[in-house]
Enzyme design. Structure first.
Site, short mmCIF file in Angstrom:
data_model
loop_
_atom_site.label_atom_id
_atom_site.label_comp_id
_atom_site.label_asym_id
_atom_site.label_seq_id
_atom_site.Cartn_x
_atom_site.Cartn_y
_atom_site.Cartn_z
N TYR A 104 14.05 -1.39 -10.49
CA TYR A 104 14.37 -2.49 -11.17
C TYR A 104 14.95 -2.36 -12.30
O TYR A 104 15.11 -3.17 -13.02
CB TYR A 104 12.59 -3.14 -11.31
CG TYR A 104 12.06 -3.68 -10.27
CD1 TYR A 104 11.76 -3.44 -8.98
CD2 TYR A 104 11.98 -5.13 -10.45
CE1 TYR A 104 11.23 -3.96 -8.04
CE2 TYR A 104 11.34 -5.85 -9.44
CZ TYR A 104 11.21 -5.45 -8.26
OH TYR A 104 10.32 -6.00 -7.19
N LYS A 145 7.24 7.48 -0.86
CA LYS A 145 8.15 7.49 0.23
C LYS A 145 8.65 9.00 0.35
O LYS A 145 10.06 8.99 0.34
CB LYS A 145 8.82 6.24 0.68
CG LYS A 145 9.51 6.36 1.70
CD LYS A 145 8.75 6.25 3.15
CE LYS A 145 9.52 6.56 4.26
NZ LYS A 145 8.87 6.53 5.42
N ASP A 204 4.92 3.21 4.28
CA ASP A 204 4.88 2.59 5.35
C ASP A 204 3.67 2.60 6.18
O ASP A 204 3.03 1.81 6.85
CB ASP A 204 6.12 3.17 6.37
CG ASP A 204 6.15 4.57 6.39
OD1 ASP A 204 5.41 5.26 5.63
OD2 ASP A 204 6.86 5.30 7.29
N ASP A 242 5.36 -4.17 -5.57
CA ASP A 242 5.62 -5.59 -5.47
C ASP A 242 5.40 -6.10 -3.90
O ASP A 242 4.80 -7.28 -3.68
CB ASP A 242 7.30 -5.92 -5.75
CG ASP A 242 7.74 -7.27 -5.50
OD1 ASP A 242 6.98 -8.33 -5.83
OD2 ASP A 242 8.85 -7.40 -4.71
N ASP A 278 2.27 -8.68 -2.10
CA ASP A 278 2.23 -9.93 -1.28
C ASP A 278 1.51 -9.57 0.12
O ASP A 278 0.90 -10.40 0.56
CB ASP A 278 3.82 -10.33 -1.20
CG ASP A 278 4.37 -11.16 -2.12
OD1 ASP A 278 3.91 -10.90 -3.07
OD2 ASP A 278 5.22 -12.08 -1.70
C1 IPM Z 1 6.98 -10.49 -8.65
C2 IPM Z 1 8.22 -11.17 -8.27
C3 IPM Z 1 9.47 -10.58 -9.23
C4 IPM Z 1 9.53 -9.12 -8.86
C5 IPM Z 1 10.91 -11.39 -8.82
C6 IPM Z 1 11.16 -12.66 -9.15
C7 IPM Z 1 11.92 -10.47 -9.68
O1 IPM Z 1 8.45 -10.99 -6.88
O2 IPM Z 1 6.50 -10.91 -9.71
O3 IPM Z 1 6.24 -10.26 -7.55
O4 IPM Z 1 9.92 -8.45 -7.92
O5 IPM Z 1 8.60 -8.60 -9.61
MN MN Z 2 6.64 -10.22 -5.72
#
Ligand code: IPM
Ligand code: MN
Ligand code: NAD
Length: 349
Positions: A136, A187, A219, A243, A247
């Protein structure tokens, strides 16, 4: 004198809707515990960027850094800004410039019916996502653009001090919270420069003999989180994997409408945000789930040292999930504002 100065950056898409809905709920839980806020609302967003060319001006950054006890962001991202410039400057900019190296992302199943898994296990884990380096940093280069050797290189940065401090934060939190197991994920079988994670995990972990250490390639971890999420307690990993896994974790417990996060550097003001984005297709329709934003407020209160109002927000979410009303993403048919009203009633009742 209010107890805390809170900066609100509602941002784009559903960001302003969930902040407007959630903030009164958070403020009510705080007030019931005699905690007061002075809030400042900042306009930084896609609209502001398109109108002025400003993402996050220096004076605003300095104000956030020097004159706030916590920052809350709704969401940033807008199809009119295709390269996401303003969101990177504001969101990633604040994480980096404030050196908020811990991205703390709980994954908790608030109600059995919310998991898509056939047999609902107890799911209660926290992802410690490294938040200031990895993929990042924006380091990299494009070369030979337009030629047959065109190449785009994105560098992944793993510094000893950066890896060490996120690992240490995860171990210390796990110990404090009475956890038994900590899982580090990388990884390094494919990316040898990630070996520093394994070395430091062992080195630092030796100082925490009560915590069982385990390693999973990312993975395999993604697969195992789906098959057996109940066995994970604390997952520590780099910026990008954190990240993605957060999710995935959200998907196991009801989706992004319930996922909250805290960007922290102990001893400094934190930045708190729902995990979700601006969800452009939902914006302006009063359909977004405000619970992620409410739970984000709970993370803020806990970080400020107030577990009681944080707990009452979590209890209100549990109550409203169980009895309704809820938004469509978690099976209901109610709107953002109606859910927020129910949460407000449930707080302290
Ligand atoms: C998060 C988002 C951000 C990230 C994006 C919007 C840059 O996906 O906060 O999880 O990747 O950190
Ligand atoms: Mn995210
Ligand atoms: P998103 O999180 O906006 O949406 C992903 C899915 O989750 C969509 O189906 C959406 O409808 C659903 N969803 C998200 N939040 C919800 C809520 N509160 N209630 C109900 N459903 C919800 O992710 P995306 O579509 O990949 O990204 C949209 C924009 O947001 C992009 O510009 C992206 O860069 C940005 N983004 C910002 C942040 C942030 O500000 N922290 C985080 C992620 C993505």
């Amino acid at each position: 004198m209010p107890d805390y100065r809170i900066a609100l950056i509602p941002g784009d898409g559903i960001g302003p809707e969930v902040i407007d809905a959630a903030w009164p709920v958070v403020a009510k839980a705080a007030a019931a515990n005699d905690i007061t806020f002075a809030t400042t609302r900042l306009p930084y967003s896609a609209d502001h960027f398109l109108a002025t060319g400003e993402t996050l001006p220096d004076h605003a950054f300095e104000q956030l850094r020097d004159e706030s006890d916590a920052i809350i962001i709704g969401a940033l991202g807008d199809p009119r800004v295709p390269d996401n410039e303003h969101a990177r400057d504001i969101l990633l900019g604040l994480r980096f410039k404030l050196d908020l190296y811990i991205n703390f992302r709980p994954v908790r199943l608030w109600h059995e019916r919310l998991t898509p898994l056939k047999h609902a296990p107890r799911i209660d884990l926290v992802i410690f996502r490294e938040n200031t380096e990895g993929q990042y940093t924006g380091r990299g280069r494009s070369e030979g653009v337009g030629s047959p050797t065109e190449e785009h290189v994105s560098e992944e940065v793993n510094t000893r001090s950066g890896v060490e401090r996120i690992l240490r934060a995860a171990f210390e939190w796990a110990q404090r919270e009475g956890k038994r197991r900590i899982t580090m994920s990388d990884k390094s079988n494919a990316i040898p420069f990630q070996r520093i994670w394994g070395e430091l995990f062992e080195e630092i972990g030796a100082g925490f003999p009560n915590l069982e250490r385990e390693h999973r390639y990312v993975d395999a971890l993604a697969m195992e989180m789906v098959r057996d999420p109940g066995r994970f307690e604390v997952i520590v990993t780099n910026n990008l994997y954190g990240d993605i896994l957060s999710d995935l974790g959200a998907g196991l417990v009801g989706g992004l409408g319930l996922a909250a996060s805290a960007n922290l550097h102990p001893g400094r003001p934190g930045l708190f945000e729902p995990v979700h984005g601006s969800a452009p297709p939902l914006a302006g329709k009063d359909v977004a789930n405000p619970m992620a934003a409410v739970l984000t407020g709970a993370l803020m209160l806990r970080a400020l040292g107030h577990p009681r109002p944080a707990g009452s927000l979590e209890q209100a979410v549990t109550t409203v999930i169980a009895g309704g009303p809820t938004t469509e993403d978690i099976g209901g048919a109610s709107g953002t504002t109606e859910v927020a009203r129910a949460l407000e009633e449930a707080v302290g009742s």
